[in-house]
Enzyme design. Structure first.
Site: not given
Ligand code: MN
Length: 567
Positions: A40, A64, A68-69, A130, A251
């Site tokens: 990811h 990123h 957090e993880d 993300d 369109d």
């Molecule tokens: Mn992420």
């Protein structure tokens, strides 16, 4: 070169080191799909690379989710990759903590997003990359989570990308979210449009050689002619406005013609109008008048072979890239200029209005064109330092210079709102009209019908838009005054003259609380009739009607009485 290839080529480079770091940090983690979690963050970084963003942004993409993880701390990232990367990772982490929980929270979320945005735009790019990858892989999540993430994407991230001019990203996010939010409608759309799409594409394919031939006859050589199918989600919303009737959507599939030069776009528009008649009112010149998000293109709708209706979009390559990538394209462009590898000429790239603002601002600062280095610096620091982003109660973002007031805000929304504004609430508290707004402020304008702008406002407004409109409204007010609205009235009385006639008349007028400005009397001696003209200080018709009635009733000598309004 992809991020993966670069890491292989230069394992000790910033990107190579970040790859290994992220891989190690996320090692035991698996995504719901069963893939290693690292897939990811790598995909996020690859998207940022596709947008041509700089190395610190790509590294932030790789890292990123670490804070957090995983067990990694911000301090460790700072030590390993420096302050800039750590700042970006921190920004993305904070943004990630905002969870969308329905409409009430929208404004609050937007507020936080805006604050992040005004600190460094690259935080938002990482967040969008993300989100794009999460949306592409959303099917692996449980339905409840799918719905929440899809809604947040639809209501916050897709509009945010649109506002930044990143139409490609915005459209893809919307289309990815659509089936989760509107499953029934999505199925209906897919069943209904498949055939129609195929038919229209066949039709356009038949037209294409005709267009090419006509353009070539006029020495116009497009870089590209292709068809573009309308996005599912925007098609759905358009159908809602057209009684769900596909016949009314012109369109569904549109021609898109790309040229190198702006002149060629206009010339091609003329050639196409010679081939097929345009529908009146459907020619849009977004080159001369760009959309607020910076979108530039010519649009026209013509009546093609067999009386079928076809839309054309004609623009230059630069306009096209900007339409797809928006602000990210600017960012990448100023990067490449800085690195000395830029191939585009300054001025050739089409610019967002706020970038032009920035340029004007810088020119007035230095009296000359800034070099690429200071341009990038200004984008990162000065420009955002000089802009604030305030929000309407409906969640719209209003972009203004620092020092802007509720009056500037009101005029940004609508001229009428500006003109009729009497007060404002900022974050639910009443403030004076010259109150200085800040990024993230929630602003409500209190307005009153028939209110006129005040000349004092010119002393504190910061936007030229507000200034121009206040002046226009004041001018209008003055010309109405000089056109002389009636403020007075002239009573004309024809009466048989007698002693005290004028005194009695004046007394009745005065009892009605009306001042007499002047009186002129003409007496025709032979007939014994007097003509009295009384100038009164009122233009109030109902008051005057009452005076006339009283005079008629109380003064027997009156033969004729009338009045007219005067200035
Ligand atoms: Mn992420």
């Amino acid at each position: 070169m992809t991020v993966k290839d670069e890491a292989k080529k230069e394992p000790q480079g910033l990107i190579g080191r970040a790859m290994r770091y992220a891989q190690k940090a996320h090692a035991p983690q698996k995504r719901k799909s069963g893939e290693p979690y690292f897939a990811h963050v790598l995909a996020t970084a690859e998207i940022l690379r596709e947008w041509n963003l700089d190395d610190p942004t790509i590294v932030a993409g790789l890292l990123h989710d670490t804070v957090e993880d995983t067990g990694v701390t911000l301090e460790e990232i700072k030590k390993e990759f420096g302050n800039e990367v750590a700042f970006l990772v921190d920004g993305v982490t904070k943004l990630g903590r905002i969870k969308y929980r329905g409409t009430e929270a929208t404004v609050e979320n937007l507020r936080k997003m805006i604050v992040a945005l005004s600190e460094d735009l690259r935080v938002v790019f990482v967040k969008l990359a993300d989100r794009l990858h999460n949306m592409r892989t959303l099917s692996a999540l449980p339905p409840q989570k799918q719905k929440r993430i899809a809604l947040e994407t639809y209501e916050i991230y897709a509009p945010l990308a649109y506002r930044l001019g990143m139409q490609q990203v915005s459209g893809e996010l919307q289309d990815l979210a659509f089936p989760y939010l509107y499953p029934k409608e999505n199925r209906w759309l897919e069943d209904t449009i498949a055939e129609e799409y195929a038919e229209r594409e066949k039709y356009l394919a038949k037209m294409k050689p005709m267009v090419e031939k006509a353009l070539l006859e006029h020495d116009l050589k497009p870089l590209e002619i292709d068809f573009r199918a309308k996005r599912k989600s925007s098609l759905y919303h358009k159908l809602l406005r057209h009684e769900m009737n596909l016949e009314n959507i012109h369109d569904l599939v549109a021609f898109r013609i790309i040229f190198a030069r702006t002149e060629d776009c206009y010339a091609a528009l003329g050639v196409i109008h010679q081939l097929w008649p345009p529908l009146p009112g459907r020619i849009k010149d977004y080159i001369a008048m760009p959309k607020p998000n910076g979108y530039r293109s010519l649009h026209t709708t013509i009546i093609g072979p067999d009386h079928k209706i076809v839309e054309f979009q004609i623009r230059t390559k630069d306009m096209h890239e900007l339409a797809e990538q928006g602000i990210a394209a600017h960012w990448a462009y100023s990067q490449s200029k800085q690195g000395g590898v830029g191939t585009k000429q300054r001025g050739a790239i089409e610019e967002l209005p706020w970038v032009q603002d920035l340029r004007r601002w810088q020119e007035t600062q230095t009296g000359q064109h800034p070099d690429a280095d200071s341009f990038l610096e200004a984008m990162k620091v000065d420009f955002f330092k000089n802009r604030i982003f305030a929000i309407t109660p409906r969640g719209e973002v209003i972009d203004m210079p620092v020092g802007a007031t509720p009056v500037d805000f009101a005029y940004q929304i609508h001229t009428d709102i500006g003109n009729s504004c009497v007060g404002a609430k900022v974050n639910h508290r009443i403030v004076p009209l010259n109150h200085e707004l800040h990024s993230g402020d929630l602003v409500e304008i209190i307005s009153q019908k028939n209110k006129q702008p005040s000349e004092d406002w010119l002393g504190f407004v910061k936007t030229s838009q507000a200034r121009d409109r206040i002046r226009a409204a004041l001018r209008k007010k003055h010309t109405t005054l000089s056109r002389k609205e009636p403020t007075k009235s002239e009573l004309k009385i024809v009466a048989r003259d007698r002693l005290g006639l004028f005194k009695d008349t004046a007394a009745i007028i005065n009892r009605s609380h009306v001042n007499i400005v002047s009186v002129s009397t003409l007496t025709a001696e032979k007939s014994g009739f007097a003509v009295v003209k009384i100038l009164c200080e009122t233009a109030d018709k109902s008051k005057l009607d009452k005076i006339v009635l009283k005079l008629k009733q109380q003064i027997q000598e009156i033969k004729e009485i009338s009045y007219k309004l005067t200035a």
